[in-house]
Design a protein around this motif. Sequence first.
Motif, mmCIF file in Angstrom:
data_model
loop_
_atom_site.group_PDB
_atom_site.id
_atom_site.type_symbol
_atom_site.label_atom_id
_atom_site.label_comp_id
_atom_site.label_asym_id
_atom_site.label_seq_id
_atom_site.Cartn_x
_atom_site.Cartn_y
_atom_site.Cartn_z
ATOM 1 N N GLY A 117 0.825 -1.244 0.016
ATOM 2 C CA GLY A 117 -0.129 -0.166 -0.066
ATOM 3 C C GLY A 117 0.699 1.099 0.184
ATOM 4 N N ILE A 118 2.112 1.272 -0.692
ATOM 5 C CA ILE A 118 2.886 2.520 -0.615
ATOM 6 C C ILE A 118 2.994 2.795 -2.129
ATOM 7 C CG2 ILE A 118 3.979 1.845 1.358
ATOM 8 C CD1 ILE A 118 6.112 0.597 -0.615
ATOM 9 N N VAL A 119 3.514 4.134 -2.359
ATOM 10 C CA VAL A 119 3.670 4.710 -3.690
ATOM 11 C C VAL A 119 5.043 3.758 -4.440
ATOM 12 C CG1 VAL A 119 4.476 6.553 -5.084
ATOM 13 C CG2 VAL A 119 3.085 6.911 -3.095
ATOM 14 N N PRO A 120 4.812 3.250 -5.606
ATOM 15 C CA PRO A 120 5.665 2.408 -6.134
ATOM 16 C C PRO A 120 6.951 3.237 -6.748
ATOM 17 C CG PRO A 120 4.027 2.642 -7.631
ATOM 18 C CD PRO A 120 3.496 3.289 -6.446
ATOM 19 N N ILE A 121 8.063 2.682 -6.740
ATOM 20 C CA ILE A 121 9.290 3.326 -7.254
ATOM 21 C C ILE A 121 9.173 3.274 -8.768
ATOM 22 C CG2 ILE A 121 10.780 1.363 -7.175
ATOM 23 C CD1 ILE A 121 13.116 3.293 -6.639
ATOM 24 N N HIS A 122 9.619 4.435 -9.296
ATOM 25 C CA HIS A 122 9.680 4.627 -10.706
ATOM 26 C C HIS A 122 11.124 4.572 -11.149
ATOM 27 C CE1 HIS A 122 9.087 5.236 -15.098
ATOM 28 N NE2 HIS A 122 9.354 6.397 -14.982
ATOM 29 N N ILE A 123 11.884 3.910 -11.892
ATOM 30 C CA ILE A 123 13.122 3.768 -12.395
ATOM 31 C C ILE A 123 12.995 4.129 -13.797
ATOM 32 C CG2 ILE A 123 15.292 2.553 -12.625
ATOM 33 C CD1 ILE A 123 14.384 0.853 -10.655
ATOM 34 N N HIS A 124 13.959 5.171 -14.211
ATOM 35 C CA HIS A 124 13.936 5.613 -15.647
ATOM 36 C C HIS A 124 15.343 5.983 -16.016
ATOM 37 C CE1 HIS A 124 12.956 9.210 -13.583
ATOM 38 N NE2 HIS A 124 13.676 9.880 -14.232
ATOM 39 N N LEU A 125 15.913 5.530 -17.374
ATOM 40 C CA LEU A 125 17.116 5.949 -17.921
ATOM 41 C C LEU A 125 16.901 7.038 -18.710
ATOM 42 C CD1 LEU A 125 20.013 4.980 -18.537
ATOM 43 C CD2 LEU A 125 18.972 3.611 -20.549
ATOM 44 N N HIS A 126 17.950 8.139 -18.363
ATOM 45 C CA HIS A 126 18.016 9.325 -19.308
ATOM 46 C C HIS A 126 18.698 8.615 -20.695
ATOM 47 C CE1 HIS A 126 17.037 13.266 -17.206
ATOM 48 N NE2 HIS A 126 16.662 12.390 -16.335
ATOM 49 N N GLU A 127 17.983 9.021 -21.609
ATOM 50 C CA GLU A 127 18.648 8.753 -22.890
ATOM 51 C C GLU A 127 19.883 9.512 -23.051
ATOM 52 O OE1 GLU A 127 18.768 5.894 -26.087
ATOM 53 O OE2 GLU A 127 17.256 6.166 -24.693
ATOM 54 N N VAL A 153 18.936 0.403 -4.201
ATOM 55 C CA VAL A 153 17.911 1.586 -4.037
ATOM 56 C C VAL A 153 16.426 0.863 -3.726
ATOM 57 C CG1 VAL A 153 16.360 3.101 -5.391
ATOM 58 C CG2 VAL A 153 18.862 3.039 -5.617
ATOM 59 N N ILE A 154 16.085 -0.492 -4.579
ATOM 60 C CA ILE A 154 14.978 -0.648 -4.250
ATOM 61 C C ILE A 154 14.807 -1.536 -2.993
ATOM 62 C CG2 ILE A 154 13.453 -2.845 -4.930
ATOM 63 C CD1 ILE A 154 14.384 -2.320 -7.710
ATOM 64 N N LYS A 155 15.859 -2.304 -2.281
ATOM 65 C CA LYS A 155 15.795 -2.851 -1.107
ATOM 66 C C LYS A 155 15.885 -2.041 0.183
ATOM 67 C CE LYS A 155 18.450 -6.596 -0.665
ATOM 68 N NZ LYS A 155 19.579 -7.454 -0.751
ATOM 69 N N HIS A 156 16.484 -0.973 0.014
ATOM 70 C CA HIS A 156 16.844 -0.051 1.306
ATOM 71 C C HIS A 156 16.252 1.436 1.364
ATOM 72 C CE1 HIS A 156 19.412 -3.437 2.083
ATOM 73 N NE2 HIS A 156 20.087 -3.391 1.250
ATOM 74 N N SER A 157 16.226 1.954 0.094
ATOM 75 C CA SER A 157 16.000 3.444 0.126
ATOM 76 C C SER A 157 14.509 4.091 0.451
ATOM 77 C CB SER A 157 16.381 4.010 -1.297
ATOM 78 O OG SER A 157 15.533 3.731 -2.386
ATOM 79 N N GLN A 158 13.414 3.169 0.071
ATOM 80 C CA GLN A 158 12.105 3.545 0.080
ATOM 81 C C GLN A 158 11.956 4.864 -0.830
ATOM 82 O OE1 GLN A 158 10.905 4.179 4.372
ATOM 83 N NE2 GLN A 158 12.387 2.587 4.873
#
Length: 233
Positions: A117-127, A153-158
């Motif tokens: 129930g939390i905001v999902p992380i969005h990972i993106h690559l700058h072209e 990042v996914i495991k620890h950063s929130q």
Amino acid sequence: MKLLAKDLQESREKLVLAREEERRQIRKNLHDDLAPRLAALALNVATAEKYVVKKPDIAIEMLGDLRKVIRATVDEIRTLVHDLRPPSLDELGLISAIEERISELNKPARLLADEQGIVPIHIHLHEPPLLPDLPAAVEVAAYRIVTESLVNVIKHSQATECTVKLHVSSLNQLVIEVTDNGTGLDPSYTLRLPGKGGIGLHSLRERAAELGGECSIEQVERGGTRVLAILPI
């Protein structure tokens, strides 16, 4: 100058030891596991051949077992090859391989966020601008640094946002940045001695140092963490 020369010599010795340890492990895997398994496969095939005419049911059963063992062996070989150099680098190139890995990580991250129930992380690559042909070792190090940073990042950063950037500097260096807006570094991290971070953070520095580069992990002023790696080309 003497201290610098001593540090350089110690670093070279550590790299040689690490390389030889990797070679020893590969040799061990090939000698102790794959080689006996392949020899056993050849023996089982020879045995199955004898039953093809006399007892076909037994031969069919043996061949079914052989199929399972062959599949398991192929998977082990793929794992061994992947540890040496990710196949996606040869198939897709560095940027596309990173994009594929980001896509793979975004999906489970969204599912986990939905469950919690939390905001999902969005990972993106700058072209990035078109990168030049990179040495194989630089490609592997860059890929590993990015992917290991993203896992951290996914495991620890929130975090809810994470950005990956790559570009070649005017000094002919590949610059890699992985920045997130998470909780930042653990306070105890800043109190640790250099090189005494967690296994993941230590691994990032080692991968850069092996190529004569450097990697730093630092707190971002507005919140979050940035991994900055610079690799000579």
